[in-house]
Design a protein around this motif. Structure first.
Motif, PDB file in Angstrom:
ATOM      1  N   GLU A 372      46.673  40.553  40.230  1.00 38.35           N
ATOM      2  CA  GLU A 372      45.669  41.358  40.905  1.00 38.35           C
ATOM      3  C   GLU A 372      44.313  41.228  40.216  1.00 38.35           C
ATOM      4  O   GLU A 372      43.270  41.034  40.863  1.00 38.35           O
ATOM      5  N   ARG A 376      40.791  39.644  41.781  1.00 37.08           N
ATOM      6  CA  ARG A 376      39.539  40.415  41.862  1.00 37.08           C
ATOM      7  C   ARG A 376      38.415  39.716  41.117  1.00 37.08           C
ATOM      8  O   ARG A 376      37.257  39.738  41.561  1.00 37.08           O
ATOM      9  N   ASP A 381      38.870  39.859  48.460  1.00 34.01           N
ATOM     10  CA  ASP A 381      39.115  41.175  49.054  1.00 34.01           C
ATOM     11  C   ASP A 381      40.617  41.430  48.936  1.00 34.01           C
ATOM     12  O   ASP A 381      41.404  40.979  49.759  1.00 34.01           O
TER      13      ASP A 381
END
Length: 470
Positions: A372, A376, A381
């Motif tokens: 994750e 990012r 998105d």
């Protein structure tokens, strides 16, 4: 450099580990004459001191744990001597003759010794100089790093080499580091009877994994008896007598005593004595060779020098190194045969999508693509879906009260999975399917129609997509 130059070979591969073997094999498939140079064991670090022996020792640990998690089975236990005997079988008692026979069967010549680049397509091996007619491939890998901490080197620490070949189980083992090697070794030796202390300077184990994976592994190690110490650094190591007790002093003022201390604190590229500077090969600030996606060393003109595997620093994983080796070897073979070098398998672009990896602890941490945080950082998105593994009916059948989680990272702008992590018993075999979704950039709507067999752990994909909202 000697006066005579041996010009018998088209391709010279420096390093005969699993990666170098792959490069040599692929390069020779169009009839090119190939030679490999190896100063240690043919088969390399992975075969003898890393992947193979650790998995050979971890499998009995996993099997014993798995038996204890299924109602109706009793009495599963480890026999340390047999675990080590199993390991010795898988590393052929440190005898590489089988690997040498494979080279011979593939028509690949072996020269034992230390290689050094001494000019364009010129490789010197212990006083004899060879000229490659077409290409040279650097596949020298990495070595375990032993940082210059006060007293550590004088204490003669274990590295992965000693940990995977020791014939004895130390009563007390102190492991410095919290990465894959540290965690796997901690679980092995704890299961074999050592009192293990794991010291990690960061706030969590497996710092590159998803945080939930780190937490589950740390909790499992602690349950098994490993003393996990996070957020502390080593200030000094002392071993007054050779082979005697080791004392490790930590930044919080505490000390840990052990019969052995292991440095599991990263790797360093084997590039220092290769003569890369002689041919103008660029290395980065850490010493890794800079290559493009064709694995060509871009700073060297003439398209003759390649580097593959750990030595490039792109992905320090055997399977990714072998992937790179296939790319380089195929390009070299194509050039030798006068074919185009822009075929679909001739660029290592999957490196950039995130490599598949399995941490073979129990629970296993199986992942591919981006975390994750990494997604990012790339400006995606991001939407994350996380479910308990027991949501899949197959997980509950695999182990009573199955513990673990599955997570996908979705790029919402394209509605494709860019990362996946599975933590739990027997999740290693799930990562390839996830890799197909990530590398193939399969739209979620199409993934919905990939129906999982019932009752298997793969059913977790259905649960993930349902939680996403499909």
């Amino acid at each position: 450099m000697s006066e005579a130059v041996d010009e018998s070979f088209d391709v010279i591969v420096v390093g005969a580990g699993a990666v170098g073997e792959n490069a040599a094999d692929r390069a020779g498939r169009s009839g090119l004459k190939v030679m490999v140079v190896e100063r240690r064991l043919v088969g390399g670090e992975c075969s003898f001191y890393a992947c193979t022996p650790t998995k050979a020792m971890l499998r009995p640990v996993h099997a014993a744990h798995a038996a204890q998690r299924v109602r109706g089975v009793a009495g599963a236990h480890l026999v340390p001597a047999e675990v080590m005997a199993r390991r010795d079988y898988w590393i052929s008692d440190l005898d590489d003759s089988g690997a040498v026979r494979w080279l011979e069967s593939a028509g690949i010549a072996l020269v034992r010794g230390t290689a050094r680049l001494v000019g364009e397509r010129l490789v010197e091996v212990d006083g004899t100089t060879y000229r490659a007619g077409a290409a040279v491939v650097v596949a020298t890998g990495t070595s375990p790093a032993v940082p210059d901490l006060p007293g550590l080197r004088d204490a003669k620490p274990w590295t992965n080499i000693e940990a995977t070949t020791s014939s004895t189980v130390p009563e007390r083992l102190v492991i410095l580091g919290g990465g894959v090697v540290a965690c796997e070794t901690a679980q092995i030796y704890c299961a074999l009877g050592s009192r293990v202390t794991l010291v990690e300077r960061g706030p969590r184990l497996l710092g590159r994994a998803e945080p939930f994976a780190s937490s589950l592994v740390a909790a499992a190690l602690a349950r098994e008896g490993v003393d996990v110490r996070l957020g502390v650094t080593v200030t000094a190591v002392s071993r007054p007598e050779p082979g005697g007790e080791v004392t490790v002093t930590l930044s919080d003022g505490s000390t840990v005593a052990g019969d052995e201390v292991m440095a599991a604190m990263g790797r360093t590229p084997n590039t220092g004595d290769l003569g890369l500077d002689v041919v103008g090969a660029e290395v980065d600030e850490s010493g890794y060779v800079v290559v493009d996606d064709s694995m060509r060393v871009t700073s060297v003109p003439g398209d003759w020098l390649y580097a593959v595997g750990d030595v490039t620093g792109r992905n320090l994983l055997t399977h990714m190194g072998k992937y790179q080796a296939r790319v380089a070897g195929d390009i070299i073979a194509a050039r030798g045969a006068g074919r185009a070098t822009d075929g679909p398998g001739m660029r290592a672009w999957a490196d950039h999508l995130g490599a598949p990896q399995v941490v073979f602890t129990d629970p296993e941490v199986s992942s591919v693509g981006l975390t994750e945080a990494a997604a990012r950082e790339r400006g995606m998105d991001v939407r994350v879906v996380n479910v308990k593994m027991r949501a899949a009916s197959g997980a509950g059948l695999q182990a009573d009260e199955y513990e673990g989680y599955a997570q996908i990272v979705v790029d919402e702008s394209r509605r494709v999975v860019v990362g996946a992590t599975f933590v739990g018993q027997d999740t290693a075999e799930m990562v390839h399917a996830a890799g197909i979704a990530v590398v193939g950039e399969v739209p979620l709507e199409r993934l919905w129609h990939v129906v999982p067999s019932f009752p298997t752990m793969s059913e977790i994909w259905l649960r993930l997509l349902e939680h996403y909202g499909l």
